[in-house]
Write a protein that holds these residues in place. Sequence first.
Motif, short mmCIF file in Angstrom:
data_model
loop_
_atom_site.label_atom_id
_atom_site.label_comp_id
_atom_site.label_asym_id
_atom_site.label_seq_id
_atom_site.Cartn_x
_atom_site.Cartn_y
_atom_site.Cartn_z
N ASP A 152 17.26 3.01 -25.08
CA ASP A 152 18.57 2.55 -25.55
C ASP A 152 19.76 3.22 -24.88
OD1 ASP A 152 17.02 1.03 -27.24
OD2 ASP A 152 17.38 2.26 -29.00
N THR A 153 19.66 4.53 -24.57
CA THR A 153 20.86 5.22 -24.07
C THR A 153 21.41 4.62 -22.77
OG1 THR A 153 19.56 6.93 -22.92
CG2 THR A 153 20.25 7.39 -25.20
N PRO A 154 20.58 4.04 -21.88
CA PRO A 154 21.18 3.43 -20.68
C PRO A 154 22.21 2.35 -21.00
CG PRO A 154 18.83 3.72 -20.35
CD PRO A 154 19.11 4.03 -21.80
N ASP A 155 22.08 1.71 -22.19
CA ASP A 155 22.98 0.61 -22.56
C ASP A 155 24.03 1.00 -23.59
OD1 ASP A 155 21.56 -1.17 -20.87
OD2 ASP A 155 20.05 -1.47 -22.44
N PHE A 156 24.08 2.29 -23.96
CA PHE A 156 25.11 2.72 -24.91
C PHE A 156 26.50 2.48 -24.31
CE2 PHE A 156 23.15 6.14 -27.92
CZ PHE A 156 22.17 5.24 -28.29
N ASP A 157 27.41 1.93 -25.12
CA ASP A 157 28.79 1.75 -24.67
C ASP A 157 29.44 3.10 -24.34
OD1 ASP A 157 28.57 -0.97 -24.99
OD2 ASP A 157 29.43 -0.97 -27.01
N SER A 158 28.99 4.14 -25.02
CA SER A 158 29.56 5.47 -24.83
C SER A 158 28.95 6.22 -23.64
CB SER A 158 29.36 6.30 -26.09
OG SER A 158 27.98 6.36 -26.45
N ASN A 159 27.94 5.64 -23.01
CA ASN A 159 27.28 6.30 -21.88
C ASN A 159 28.23 6.31 -20.67
OD1 ASN A 159 25.68 7.11 -19.73
ND2 ASN A 159 23.95 5.80 -20.27
N PRO A 160 28.62 7.49 -20.20
CA PRO A 160 29.54 7.55 -19.06
C PRO A 160 28.88 7.19 -17.74
CG PRO A 160 28.87 9.77 -19.69
CD PRO A 160 28.29 8.84 -20.71
N MET A 161 27.54 7.09 -17.76
CA MET A 161 26.78 6.70 -16.57
C MET A 161 25.90 5.51 -16.94
SD MET A 161 27.87 8.78 -14.33
CE MET A 161 26.70 8.40 -13.02
N PRO A 162 26.49 4.32 -17.08
CA PRO A 162 25.73 3.14 -17.53
C PRO A 162 24.47 2.91 -16.69
CG PRO A 162 28.08 2.66 -17.43
CD PRO A 162 27.91 4.00 -16.81
N GLY A 163 23.39 2.60 -17.41
CA GLY A 163 22.14 2.34 -16.73
C GLY A 163 21.25 3.57 -16.58
N GLU A 164 21.81 4.75 -16.79
CA GLU A 164 21.05 5.99 -16.66
C GLU A 164 20.58 6.49 -18.04
OE1 GLU A 164 20.15 7.39 -13.93
OE2 GLU A 164 21.45 6.42 -12.44
N ILE A 165 19.43 7.14 -18.05
CA ILE A 165 18.92 7.78 -19.27
C ILE A 165 19.69 9.08 -19.47
CG2 ILE A 165 16.93 8.89 -20.34
CD1 ILE A 165 15.15 6.94 -18.76
#
Length: 293
Positions: free
Chosen positions: A154-167
């Motif tokens: 799920d974290t690769p798709d988090f809106d809050s992830n500053p590096m989209p697509g990455e774990i």
Amino acid sequence: MKKSILLIFLIAILMFTVYAVYDEDDDSTTSFPSTSLEENVSDMGSEDAINAVLSNDLCENIIMDSVPCLQQETAGKKDLSDFLKAETPETTGVLRVQEYVTPYADAVQKYLKDEDLDDADEIYETAVSWIWVSDNTLNDQPDGWLTPTEFLQDTPDFDSNPMPGEIVSDCTEQANTLASLLIGSGEYDEETLRVVMGQVTSSNINGGHAWVEVYEDGEWFPVDATVGPYYDDDLGEVIYPDNYQDIDFDYFRNENYSVIEIWYYYNNEYILDVSSGTGDVPDNWYSVPSGYY
């Protein structure tokens, strides 16, 4: 002469008072101000050995340059203790923290298969590539817990992830997931692998941290996934530490690892509260790595 005697008397009282306050504030852990953890463990019983903690004076005298850059952001000891007490189930006998080590979850097994991870070296090399991101950035709270499934899928798709697509996530998720992969792969079992929560110090941190220990050849050694890339909130970019790719699975088998205090050991089957010595664990869990200082 009378003044000299009075002065000596007052100094004696002051020294006794300082000692009494120090003794009263001391907790149940054992402090070793001038010798190594390994030397003390050899002279102690098993339950006492696991309760060892190093003094700040000793740590301040150690050159930390050889210790890789570690990333931490886990709850303090009291906050973690409160979390465990608040979430203790009445019937299952499994503390909630243990539910975050899931070696047999579908997502963990799928990740092992998709990444073609056959042994501990390959698993660790992949884990080191995960990007550390603070809970404040990713979950908008000081300490948010994610399962290995949520971390990997799920974290690769988090809106809050500053590096989209990455774990991405912090040391807690990285430790729990690394432990899950190592057990789930069959490289280790619940008696020979555990997650550690405690306090560490290095050139860049001094605080709560989570990492993994594995048991081989009659002794434990630490394995830490957070020596790899991390997101710097101030700079707004990912930092790649120098030579982090040279740190392999066995790195801390021969190198010191800067532990100040151990709080909890756990995996999906066992848990040990180090402060109180409570927990039903295998006998080998009552020993610590010789490289801790």
